[in-house]
Design a protein around this motif. Structure first.
Motif: not given
Ligand SMILES: C[C@@H](O)[C@H](N)C(=O)O
Ligand SMILES: C[C@@H](O)[C@H](N)C(=O)O
Lengths: 157, 157
Positions: B27-34, B79-82, A110-112
């Motif tokens: 890109g936010i969701a990608g960052t979180i789940f990565s 939290l800060p990054k997002l 999902a992340a990818k």
């Protein structure tokens, strides 16, 4: 088992609707979707995240273009009964889905998917996942590009 | 085809986490789940409804009890990054799922599940659906009763 993404597809006959500020108490979701079902409206994705205050919540869902206006009217009719704030809708969307096996036990899949979309500046409006399917709602005009970059990113050309 | 509900089950090894007020941009969701994937955390349901203002959104997801604290810490670190507001979490929950076929083309199935739960005063915290599966997050202590009333309501005793 290695995660296998077997299919990536988009569905442009998709509109998103959100009922905002419903009471977070038992029976509300049942009321909403029973009224829609009574009109013969087929609801595709239903997505409800956690309430932030345990008092109200929002429920988003998707229907085909033909059913959007009727769905919005049904919900507007329910606003008083549900003490809800408003109904918002958007027909400029499409659903992009990845179907596979073993996806739940592979946190990176999902992340990818989300990262590949993010790198191409494709904003994700809604997300719904199960063990075998990850679905994202994106802007309609980006659906074809989204499928192409996911096919490429997951080696499914 | 007549909708066939083939299985109803609960999973009590479930905790819900929500990251609140993330920027609604690519890109936010990608960052979180990565970041979660990098820690080897298996995420089960991911649920994101539509943004109300196209500026921020919330993302809810579930992980096993063992992974809750680490997931919360990963998110707090982001939290800060997002530019996000807070992380909320709740381990007093369980997932109740109905698996079947033909459920999408039968609008009443999800409505009936939600109504059966509502009639027994079981509050639905999160909802995620696909053509073959409807999952609801409810209070942990109500999971057994939820499965029982759904079995009964859908004739699967
Ligand atoms: C909120 C989050 O999903 C964001 N819209 C993204 O595309 O990553
Ligand atoms: C918001 C809605 O899902 C409500 N919590 C219900 O159980 O019906």
């Amino acid at each position: 088992e290695a995660p296998v993404v077997s299919e990536i597809a988009s569905d442009e006959n998709c509109t998103k609707i959100t009922i905002v500020g419903v009471k977070d108490k038992p029976g509300i979701a049942g009321t909403i979707f029973s009224h829609l079902a009574d009109k013969g409206i087929n609801v595709d994705m239903i997505v409800q995240g956690a309430s932030l205050d345990e008092k109200t919540n929002n429920i988003s869902f998707t229907v085909t273009r033909d059913d959007m206006n009727e769905s919005v009217n049904v919900l507007k009719g329910l606003l008083p009964k549900l003490s809800a704030t408003e109904v918002i809708h958007d027909d400029n969307v499409a659903k992009v889905s990845m179907v596979g096996v073993g996806m739940r036990s592979h946190p990176g899949v999902a992340a990818k998917m989300f990262s590949l979309l993010g790198e191409r500046n494709i904003n994700i409006h809604m997300i719904s996942t199960s063990e075998i399917k990850i679905s994202c709602i994106v802007e309609k005009g980006k659906a074809v590009e989204a499928v192409r970059i996911l096919h490429s990113g997951f080696g499914l050309e």
